[in-house]
Scaffold this motif. Sequence first.
Motif, short mmCIF file in Angstrom:
data_model
loop_
_atom_site.label_atom_id
_atom_site.label_comp_id
_atom_site.label_asym_id
_atom_site.label_seq_id
_atom_site.Cartn_x
_atom_site.Cartn_y
_atom_site.Cartn_z
N LEU A 1 -26.45 3.56 -46.41
CA LEU A 1 -25.29 2.72 -46.88
C LEU A 1 -25.88 1.37 -46.68
CD1 LEU A 1 -22.39 4.58 -45.31
CD2 LEU A 1 -22.82 4.21 -47.65
N ASN A 2 -26.36 0.86 -45.55
CA ASN A 2 -26.91 -0.60 -45.38
C ASN A 2 -28.02 -0.77 -46.45
OD1 ASN A 2 -26.93 -3.22 -44.02
ND2 ASN A 2 -29.06 -2.54 -43.70
N LYS A 3 -28.75 0.18 -46.89
CA LYS A 3 -29.88 0.06 -47.94
C LYS A 3 -29.45 -0.28 -49.38
CE LYS A 3 -33.74 2.36 -50.04
NZ LYS A 3 -34.46 3.85 -50.04
N ASN A 4 -27.93 0.62 -49.17
CA ASN A 4 -27.53 0.17 -50.72
C ASN A 4 -26.28 -0.67 -50.67
OD1 ASN A 4 -28.75 2.49 -52.53
ND2 ASN A 4 -28.28 3.51 -50.87
N ALA B 1 -8.92 -0.08 -53.16
CA ALA B 1 -9.88 0.39 -52.35
C ALA B 1 -9.98 1.97 -52.34
CB ALA B 1 -9.86 -0.11 -51.02
N VAL B 2 -11.39 2.46 -52.24
CA VAL B 2 -11.51 3.91 -52.11
C VAL B 2 -12.45 4.17 -50.99
CG1 VAL B 2 -12.79 5.92 -53.42
CG2 VAL B 2 -11.44 4.23 -54.65
N LYS B 3 -12.00 5.31 -50.34
CA LYS B 3 -13.23 5.59 -49.45
C LYS B 3 -13.76 7.15 -49.43
CE LYS B 3 -12.66 7.16 -45.07
NZ LYS B 3 -13.72 7.98 -44.65
N VAL B 4 -15.24 7.11 -49.25
CA VAL B 4 -15.94 8.15 -49.31
C VAL B 4 -16.27 8.63 -48.01
CG1 VAL B 4 -16.30 7.73 -51.73
CG2 VAL B 4 -18.00 7.15 -50.11
N GLN B 5 -17.13 9.68 -47.84
CA GLN B 5 -17.64 10.22 -46.61
C GLN B 5 -18.93 10.48 -47.12
OE1 GLN B 5 -15.49 13.10 -44.96
NE2 GLN B 5 -13.65 12.34 -44.63
N ILE B 6 -19.94 9.99 -46.24
CA ILE B 6 -21.48 10.35 -46.41
C ILE B 6 -21.94 11.13 -45.41
CG2 ILE B 6 -23.83 9.07 -46.68
CD1 ILE B 6 -21.70 8.25 -48.82
N PRO C 1 -20.28 6.60 -42.46
CA PRO C 1 -21.52 7.38 -42.14
C PRO C 1 -21.19 8.30 -40.76
CG PRO C 1 -21.69 5.08 -41.31
CD PRO C 1 -20.40 5.45 -41.84
N PHE C 2 -22.08 9.51 -40.53
CA PHE C 2 -21.75 10.40 -39.62
C PHE C 2 -22.99 10.64 -38.74
CE2 PHE C 2 -18.12 11.21 -42.46
CZ PHE C 2 -17.12 11.54 -41.64
#
Length: 274
Positions: free
Chosen positions: A115-118, A46-51, A106-107
Motif C-alpha cells: 500500500l505504501n509503495k502504491n 470514500a471507499v474502503k477495501v481490504q488487502i 492491510p493485515f
Amino acid sequence: MIKIGNRKISLNSKPLIVAEIGINHFGSLKLAKKIVDNIKKCGAEAVKVQIHIPNEEMSEEAKKIKPGNSNKNIFSIIKENSLNLDEELKLKHYIEKKNLIYIATPFSFAAANWLNKNNIKIFKIGSGECNNLPLIKYISKFKKPMIVSTGMNSIKSISKTVKVLNKRRIPHVLLHCVNLYPVKYNLIRLNRILQYKKKFPKSIIGYSDHSIGNGIPIAAMGLGAKLIEKHFVITKKRKGPDVICSMDKEELKELLVVSKQIHASLESTKDIIK
C-alpha cells in the motif's frame, strides 16, 4: 486534523461516511467495480477495501477456526473472497479515477508495504490488528494518517496503541466497534464514544457499525462521531458473511443526507439566535 486531498476530518468537520466493500465483491474485480459505481452514484466520498495476502497474515491454525458469521474456516473465506494484488491496484486506480477517497486495510507487513509503495494516503487498521503493536509501529514509519477500529479491545489495550500514535505524531481516528455480525443493540455500548472523547483528547473519534439499519450510526454522529464506516452491498438478496449488517444504496443515501443535517445542527454554539 486529518487532511486527505481537499477533505478534512476534524472535530469541526462534517462526518465522513466510509462505504466498506470488504469481501462483498466475493473475489470478483468486475463486481468490485460495480459496487464502486453504486457508491459513487449515491454521492459518497470514500471507499474502503481490504488487502489480503492470506499466507502472510494467517497461520495454519486459521484453517481450523470458523468465525460466527460463516460455516467455513477463516482462511478459506479470505482466500476465496480476495482479489490478487494486480486486481487490487486496478481497483485502487478505478476508485481514485471516480474522485473517491481510497482507504485500505492491510493485515500484514507485506500488505502495508504494498500500500505504501502504491501511494496510499491513509491507512485503516482493523480491530484484529488494533493491539498488534509491531504492525502499528511499522506502519507509523510511513508517516501517514490512520483510522483504527477498536473492536475486541479494552481501554487499556487501546491506550497502548494511542500512546504509540501520539508519540510518533500520527494523526488518527479511533473507531468504536463491536465485532459481531450483526451485533445486538444491547451489546453496542454507544456511550464508549463519549468515553473515548474524554480518555483520548488528541484523537478524532468515529464509529464502525455492524448493526442492522442506520439507527445506531445516526446516533453515533449525534454523539460526535466524525467518521462512520459501514459495509456496503448493491443488494441484500445475495448471501455472504457481511451482507446482513451491510447497508444498501438507499441506506447509504440516507446516511449521507443525515450526516449533513446532524453537522448543521451541531455546528453553531451561539448562546441565542435572532
